[in-house]
Structures are given as structure tokens and as C-alpha cells.
Scaffold this motif. Structure first.
Motif, PDB file in Angstrom:
ATOM      1  N   ARG A 104       0.886  -1.289   0.164  1.00 35.79           N
ATOM      2  CA  ARG A 104       0.060  -0.065  -0.124  1.00 35.79           C
ATOM      3  C   ARG A 104       0.770   1.189  -0.044  1.00 35.79           C
ATOM      4  O   ARG A 104       1.969   1.290   0.380  1.00 35.79           O
ATOM      5  N   ILE A 105       0.121   2.350  -0.551  1.00 34.39           N
ATOM      6  CA  ILE A 105       0.929   3.446  -0.862  1.00 34.39           C
ATOM      7  C   ILE A 105       1.469   4.177   0.692  1.00 34.39           C
ATOM      8  O   ILE A 105       0.484   3.915   1.596  1.00 34.39           O
ATOM      9  N   ASN A 106       2.570   4.758   0.813  1.00 29.35           N
ATOM     10  CA  ASN A 106       3.130   5.409   2.148  1.00 29.35           C
ATOM     11  C   ASN A 106       4.009   6.317   1.639  1.00 29.35           C
ATOM     12  O   ASN A 106       5.237   6.043   1.616  1.00 29.35           O
ATOM     13  N   LEU A 107       3.641   7.432   1.463  1.00 34.31           N
ATOM     14  CA  LEU A 107       4.577   8.336   0.740  1.00 34.31           C
ATOM     15  C   LEU A 107       4.918   9.452   1.579  1.00 34.31           C
ATOM     16  O   LEU A 107       5.623  10.564   1.292  1.00 34.31           O
ATOM     17  N   VAL A 108       4.210   9.780   2.681  1.00 28.18           N
ATOM     18  CA  VAL A 108       4.224  11.015   3.662  1.00 28.18           C
ATOM     19  C   VAL A 108       4.463  10.709   5.107  1.00 28.18           C
ATOM     20  O   VAL A 108       4.144   9.458   5.352  1.00 28.18           O
ATOM     21  N   ASP A 109       4.921  11.423   5.870  1.00 30.47           N
ATOM     22  CA  ASP A 109       5.234  11.223   7.427  1.00 30.47           C
ATOM     23  C   ASP A 109       4.338  12.240   8.032  1.00 30.47           C
ATOM     24  O   ASP A 109       4.521  13.324   8.007  1.00 30.47           O
ATOM     25  N   ALA A 110       3.140  11.719   8.531  1.00 30.88           N
ATOM     26  CA  ALA A 110       2.142  12.364   9.225  1.00 30.88           C
ATOM     27  C   ALA A 110       2.530  13.143  10.546  1.00 30.88           C
ATOM     28  O   ALA A 110       1.777  13.655  11.121  1.00 30.88           O
ATOM     29  N   SER A 111       3.590  12.671  11.025  1.00 28.64           N
ATOM     30  CA  SER A 111       4.020  12.847  12.383  1.00 28.64           C
ATOM     31  C   SER A 111       4.908  14.389  12.508  1.00 28.64           C
ATOM     32  O   SER A 111       4.830  14.759  13.619  1.00 28.64           O
ATOM     33  N   LYS A 112       5.329  14.892  11.498  1.00 30.38           N
ATOM     34  CA  LYS A 112       6.044  15.833  11.362  1.00 30.38           C
ATOM     35  C   LYS A 112       5.445  17.270  11.036  1.00 30.38           C
ATOM     36  O   LYS A 112       4.197  17.187  10.636  1.00 30.38           O
ATOM     37  N   SER A 113       5.801  18.344  11.807  1.00 24.49           N
ATOM     38  CA  SER A 113       5.063  19.554  11.543  1.00 24.49           C
ATOM     39  C   SER A 113       5.270  20.424  10.361  1.00 24.49           C
ATOM     40  O   SER A 113       4.424  21.344   9.869  1.00 24.49           O
ATOM     41  N   GLU A 114       6.197  20.151   9.589  1.00 19.45           N
ATOM     42  CA  GLU A 114       6.409  20.650   8.355  1.00 19.45           C
ATOM     43  C   GLU A 114       7.195  19.551   7.372  1.00 19.45           C
ATOM     44  O   GLU A 114       7.961  18.908   7.505  1.00 19.45           O
ATOM     45  N   LEU A 115       6.844  19.405   6.067  1.00 20.33           N
ATOM     46  CA  LEU A 115       7.368  18.175   5.095  1.00 20.33           C
ATOM     47  C   LEU A 115       7.855  18.855   3.605  1.00 20.33           C
ATOM     48  O   LEU A 115       7.368  20.126   3.360  1.00 20.33           O
ATOM     49  N   GLU A 116       9.059  18.542   3.281  1.00 21.20           N
ATOM     50  CA  GLU A 116       9.474  18.925   1.810  1.00 21.20           C
ATOM     51  C   GLU A 116       8.946  17.913   0.904  1.00 21.20           C
ATOM     52  O   GLU A 116       9.204  16.705   1.118  1.00 21.20           O
ATOM     53  N   VAL A 117       8.053  18.351   0.150  1.00 20.90           N
ATOM     54  CA  VAL A 117       7.354  17.074  -0.759  1.00 20.90           C
ATOM     55  C   VAL A 117       7.729  17.497  -2.160  1.00 20.90           C
ATOM     56  O   VAL A 117       7.569  18.753  -2.635  1.00 20.90           O
ATOM     57  N   GLU A 118       8.147  16.431  -3.014  1.00 20.02           N
ATOM     58  CA  GLU A 118       8.566  16.588  -4.324  1.00 20.02           C
ATOM     59  C   GLU A 118       7.325  15.893  -5.251  1.00 20.02           C
ATOM     60  O   GLU A 118       7.002  14.708  -4.813  1.00 20.02           O
ATOM     61  N   ILE A 119       6.927  16.651  -6.193  1.00 22.66           N
ATOM     62  CA  ILE A 119       5.778  16.067  -7.069  1.00 22.66           C
ATOM     63  C   ILE A 119       6.599  15.992  -8.253  1.00 22.66           C
ATOM     64  O   ILE A 119       6.995  17.038  -9.088  1.00 22.66           O
ATOM     65  N   LYS A 120       6.515  14.675  -8.754  1.00 15.86           N
ATOM     66  CA  LYS A 120       7.345  13.953  -9.944  1.00 15.86           C
ATOM     67  C   LYS A 120       6.342  13.876 -11.075  1.00 15.86           C
ATOM     68  O   LYS A 120       5.095  13.680 -10.931  1.00 15.86           O
ATOM     69  N   GLY A 121       6.784  13.702 -12.456  1.00 21.33           N
ATOM     70  CA  GLY A 121       5.873  13.131 -13.292  1.00 21.33           C
ATOM     71  C   GLY A 121       5.754  14.406 -14.414  1.00 21.33           C
ATOM     72  O   GLY A 121       5.339  13.895 -15.278  1.00 21.33           O
ATOM     73  N   GLY A 122       5.987  15.532 -14.147  1.00 14.68           N
ATOM     74  CA  GLY A 122       5.678  16.606 -14.964  1.00 14.68           C
ATOM     75  C   GLY A 122       6.875  17.087 -16.049  1.00 14.68           C
ATOM     76  O   GLY A 122       8.023  16.351 -15.830  1.00 14.68           O
ATOM     77  N   ALA A 123       6.850  18.086 -16.337  1.00 12.10           N
ATOM     78  CA  ALA A 123       8.048  18.721 -17.107  1.00 12.10           C
ATOM     79  C   ALA A 123       9.052  18.957 -16.374  1.00 12.10           C
ATOM     80  O   ALA A 123      10.316  18.879 -16.611  1.00 12.10           O
ATOM     81  N   ARG A 124       8.712  19.167 -14.992  1.00  6.40           N
ATOM     82  CA  ARG A 124       9.750  19.314 -13.937  1.00  6.40           C
ATOM     83  C   ARG A 124       9.290  19.019 -12.583  1.00  6.40           C
ATOM     84  O   ARG A 124       8.208  18.822 -12.293  1.00  6.40           O
ATOM     85  N   THR A 125      10.235  18.659 -11.692  1.00  3.13           N
ATOM     86  CA  THR A 125       9.636  18.418 -10.323  1.00  3.13           C
ATOM     87  C   THR A 125       9.298  19.568  -9.531  1.00  3.13           C
ATOM     88  O   THR A 125      10.197  20.480  -9.684  1.00  3.13           O
ATOM     89  N   LEU A 126       8.310  19.371  -8.877  1.00  2.00           N
ATOM     90  CA  LEU A 126       7.879  20.546  -8.087  1.00  2.00           C
ATOM     91  C   LEU A 126       8.230  20.097  -6.572  1.00  2.00           C
ATOM     92  O   LEU A 126       8.059  19.198  -6.227  1.00  2.00           O
ATOM     93  N   GLU A 127       8.775  21.390  -5.938  1.00  2.00           N
ATOM     94  CA  GLU A 127       9.436  21.214  -4.600  1.00  2.00           C
ATOM     95  C   GLU A 127       8.467  22.005  -3.864  1.00  2.00           C
ATOM     96  O   GLU A 127       8.602  23.529  -3.925  1.00  2.00           O
TER      97      GLU A 127
END
Length: 283
Positions: free
Chosen positions: A39-62
Motif C-alpha cells: 500500500r502507498i505510504n509516501l508521507v510522514d504525518a508525524s512531522k510539523s512540516e514536510l518537503e514534498v516533491e511532485i514528480k512526473g511533469g516537465a519539472r519536479t515541483l518542490e
């Protein structure tokens, strides 16, 4: 060409959903045969702030996304932390927007935004206007995330918006508004200018929520009569009972299609594209 035309042009890739019980049987036969570790597990819900990368497009979103695990521990509260499904939906849309769909002239409303990841990703991917909506208690967190991920828009000496440099993302509007499901929105910015697409990510955790969300989807989609508003709704599969109630409610008003996301994801996650069976002037 409208976004509806672009999505409808891909309809041969989708699966038409006409019966809720059959849909649930098909989805959950795969779901229950899947190993829990897959099953998908892509984030850590315990942290107060996350750096998230969104891939798949022309560029990676940070993106930098703030969370509030303390609020999320309260009974009935689920939106104050990121869920993996929001990353899945954002990356799917990034791929589609690279491969043919366009949001450059689209006005987007996100319902149940929570931390706002999907709507913020669409803003960064070039949507003309995105309105993130949720209940009153989520406004502070949602506004914080919008403010720290908004594309800066420079102004000319006359006050006109300047186009970003070549190759840069288009600086569309990113707004935050309170919206209580089940009634028409009080904030006029939600439905004006006219909405082109409404997105929802993983908002149905209980069957009692389903009718309220579906009524709100209907209200937003009926807000214009010239073209069909596209609704894109992603949901991680959990309870088969809850999902069946949700699909039953959707089928009362919408043409419903299941959209393949990724072979590694489809066993535990589902994405639907839908639009009203009838526009207001056709009823």
C-alpha cells in the motif's frame, strides 16, 4: 477547447462506472488480494512540516507543506496532515498536464483541501486560478501553505501583472476560502469567475460524509450552464461499505469514469473523472 473536451478525448482509456455494487466488487477483489506492505505510504504525518516533491511533469515541483498532527488527533478531524493519496493525485495530474491536458486557462476549485497539496500543485503547474477550500478551523494552516508555495507575481509600474520569464511557471491566482459542504458557498470568489474543474482528494472516511460531498460537487458543477465542469475525485480504498455508498451517491447525478493511475497504485487507490448528466438548462 475546454478542459472537458480534453478529458473526454481520453475517454477510451477510462472505465465507465454504472453500478456501485459491481464497481466495489471489482475494486476490492484486487484490494483484498494485495499485500499490506504494497500500500502507498509516501508521507510522514508525524512531522510539523514536510518537503514534498511532485514528480512526473516537465519539472519536479518542490513544495513545503505544514501539518498539524495535534489537530488531526482530534475525533473526526483528518485534514490537518498530508495523506499519500494527495501525492498520488498531484503526480497523476502532473503527468496528464504534460501529456495533453491544459490548465492554463482553467479556474480550479479544490474541496476539502486540508493541507492544500493538490490545489497548490495545480497552481504551480500553471492553472489560471485555484481556490483552496475547507472548513473554518483549517483556514490558518491552509493559508500558511498557500502563502509559502504561491508563485510570486511581479507587477509593472502601471500595476499590470507581468508574464514570468521564458520557461517559468505562469503566475496564476492562488486563493483560500471557507466552504461548508451541503450549502452554497458564502464566499463569492469560489464560483466567480466560472469554475472549469473541481478536485477532491481522499475526503470520504465515513458514509455520512458522502451525501454532503456529492451535493457540494453538484452545486459547484451546476454553477455554470455553458459547458460541463469536470470533477476529478481521488480516494484511497479503505472501507468497501463507505466506498459503495459514495459511488451510489455519485451515480445519481454524474457520468462516472474510473481513470487508471499507475499499475502499482490502482490496487489501493481509485481516481474518478465525472461530469453532470445534465446541464441546468437541459433538465
Amino acid at each position: 477547447m475546454t478542459l472537458f473536451d480534453e478529458v473526454y478525448g481520453d475517454i477510451a482509456q477510462f472505465t465507465r462506472v454504472e453500478d456501485a455494487e459491481e464497481e466495489v466488487c471489482e475494486l476490492y477483489s484486487v484490494y483484498y488480494s494485495s499485500n499490506g506492505s504494497e500500500r502507498i505510504n509516501l508521507v510522514d504525518a508525524s512531522k510539523s512540516e514536510l518537503e514534498v516533491e511532485i514528480k512526473g511533469g516537465a519539472r519536479t515541483l518542490e513544495l513545503t507543506i505544514a501539518q498539524n498532527p495535534n489537530i488531526n488527533s482530534e475525533r473526526g478531524q483528518t485534514g490537518a496532515v498530508l495523506w499519500s493519496s494527495s501525492v498520488v493525485m498531484s503526480e497523476f495530474l502532473a503527468r496528464r498536464l504534460t501529456g495533453g491536458w491544459s490548465l492554463h486557462n482553467a479556474n480550479v476549485v479544490e474541496l476539502g483541501s486540508g493541507c492544500g497539496l493538490v490545489g497548490i500543485a495545480l497552481h504551480r503547474l500553471g492553472a489560471r486560478r485555484v481556490v483552496l477550500t475547507d472548513q473554518k478551523r483549517m483556514m490558518k494552516l491552509l493559508t500558511r501553505n498557500a502563502d509559502q508555495n504561491r508563485i510570486a507575481c511581479t507587477l509593472s509600474s502601471t500595476g499590470a501583472r507581468r508574464r514570468p520569464a521564458a520557461g517559468a511557471a505562469i503566475a496564476g491566482e492562488l486563493l483560500v476560502a471557507e466552504y461548508e459542504w451541503g450549502r452554497m458557498p458564502e464566499d463569492p470568489r469560489i464560483l466567480a469567475p466560472a469554475v472549469d474543474v473541481v478536485v477532491v482528494s481522499d475526503c470520504v472516511f465515513h458514509e455520512l460524509v458522502a451525501p454532503l460531498l456529492v451535493q457540494t460537487l453538484v452545486d459547484v458543477c451546476r454553477s455554470r450552464s455553458d459547458v460541463r465542469v469536470v470533477a476529478l475525485v481521488g480516494q484511497e480504498l479503505r472501507s468497501d461499505l463507505v466506498h459503495q455508498v459514495f459511488v451510489e451517491q455519485l451515480l445519481k447525478s454524474f457520468e462516472l469514469y474510473r481513470v487508471p493511475v499507475h499499475p502499482d497504485i490502482d490496487g489501493s487507490y481509485v481516481l474518478y473523472a465525472m461530469w453532470l448528466r445534465q446541464l441546468p438548462h437541459e433538465s
